[in-house]
Design an enzyme around this catalytic site. Structure first.
Site, mmCIF file in Angstrom:
data_model
loop_
_atom_site.group_PDB
_atom_site.id
_atom_site.type_symbol
_atom_site.label_atom_id
_atom_site.label_comp_id
_atom_site.label_asym_id
_atom_site.label_seq_id
_atom_site.Cartn_x
_atom_site.Cartn_y
_atom_site.Cartn_z
ATOM 1 N N SER A 1 44.321 61.700 33.048
ATOM 2 C CA SER A 1 44.972 60.658 32.264
ATOM 3 C C SER A 1 44.989 59.308 32.967
ATOM 4 O O SER A 1 44.862 58.270 32.326
ATOM 5 C CB SER A 1 46.409 61.081 31.925
ATOM 6 O OG SER A 1 46.412 62.273 31.190
ATOM 7 N N HIS B 1 49.694 57.331 34.586
ATOM 8 C CA HIS B 1 49.202 56.484 33.506
ATOM 9 C C HIS B 1 49.293 55.014 33.896
ATOM 10 O O HIS B 1 48.335 54.255 33.731
ATOM 11 C CB HIS B 1 50.018 56.715 32.231
ATOM 12 C CG HIS B 1 49.915 58.098 31.687
ATOM 13 N ND1 HIS B 1 50.678 58.528 30.610
ATOM 14 C CD2 HIS B 1 49.164 59.158 32.050
ATOM 15 C CE1 HIS B 1 50.376 59.790 30.339
ATOM 16 N NE2 HIS B 1 49.471 60.192 31.197
#
Length: 321
Positions: free
Chosen positions: A177, A229
């Site tokens: 991610s 992230h």
């Protein structure tokens, strides 16, 4: 890391109905995408190997229930109470290279900052991330080539791992991610630094910002590593200014004009300013973060509210559980 990175993107030159890429230059070379499909295959292959090593029927004690999909044999999944994403145990992920602060800092296993981005917590996790990678990465690679996109993907994943280690020190973390958010960040900086050659600028910017905001908002749910992230996004955002410059509109045609004609410069001055500033911030940021990490510092000690960026407690869940 997040199992719901639902970025979507696809480009048709001159007429794009699916993603905010209203680029108006037509003389640009189109690359054949191969490194992104290779990354997808590598992630899936690693997941298969992890499941082989996991061997739930042999190693599971059955405390949390029986293995799921037993017909798969040693590839069957851990009990859903233990892993609802249909994947291996936390012990197996840790053994295979998951990000774990104590092992990175005190065990001198810095390689985990890289290996963790090739591991996934389950089938749902790996499928969501790989679908996102296909839709985002192939478009970027077709426009900018495998070298630049590959660098952004790998460095962004590394940046996400560093920030995750600084702020999440009690749990393991896995997933691509951070690298995916790096590609999103690069798309945003590419739009900004090449602003003058895009049509429908505001619509493209607002659409992209909305997609990024939705994905970051998912990160405030429990068990989702939003620091990876954010770290990946910040890294990719800065890398985009460095690697994704485009010549200003009309330069390709005008560069072959007669010697006494007025020829535009390839890039505008502000593009070089952005590139230099981003390069400095990248070097300084990565250096400081790595020094803090290997000194064993906890990022939460320097930012009392930053833990809310990864999980916001509500009456429905407790971020500490």
């Amino acid at each position: 890391m997040a199992s719901g990175d639902l970025e979507r993107g696809a480009k048709n030159r001159g007429n794009n109905a699916n993603f905010p890429s209203h680029y108006v230059e037509t003389a640009e070379k189109q690359w054949t995408s191969w490194i992104i499909p290779m990354f997808v295959v590598a992630n899936i292959a690693v997941f298969i190997v992890v499941m082989y090593v996991n061997d739930c029927p042999k190693k599971s004690l059955g405390i949390e229930g029986s293995c799921v999909a037993k017909f798969l044999g040693r590839f069957s999944f851990q009990p859903l109470k233990e892993n609802p994403l249909f994947g291996p145990s936390a012990a197996t992920l840790e053994k295979m290279g998951a990000l774990e602060w104590n092992k990175v800092v005190h065990g001198h296993q810095g390689w985990r900052l890289i290996t963790c981005m090739w591991l996934h917590a389950g089938v749902i996790h790996v499928l969501a991330n790989m679908l996102s990678l296909i839709f985002i990465g192939i478009r970027l690679e077709q426009q900018f080539g495998f070298v630049r996109v590959g660098i952004i993907y790998l460095v962004s994943g590394f940046g996400g791992s560093i920030l995750s280690s600084l702020f999440i020190q009690q749990n393991i973390s896995v997933g691509a991610s951070g690298a995916l958010f790096g590609l999103l960040g690069a798309m945003l900086s590419e739009l900004l630094t090449n602003w003058t050659i895009y049509s429908n600028k505001i619509a493209a910017l607002l659409t992209l910002v909305f997609i990024i905001a939705i994905n970051l908002a998912v990160g405030i749910l429990p068990h989702v590593d939003n620091f990876a992230h954010i770290g990946g996004f910040m890294s990719g955002f800065l890398l985009g200014f460095v690697f994704l410059l485009r010549p200003q509109f009309g330069w390709a045609e005008n560069r072959h004009s007669p010697a006494d004609g007025l020829v535009k410069s390839k890039h505008k001055a502000y593009q070089y300013v952005f590139m230099l500033a981003a390069a400095v911030l990248l070097i300084v940021g990565f250096t400081l973060a790595l020094v803090m990490l290997f000194k064993g510092e906890n990022g939460n000690d320097h930012c009392s509210w930053c833990h809310y960026l990864s999980c916001v407690p509500t009456s429905k869940w407790n971020c500490r559980s």
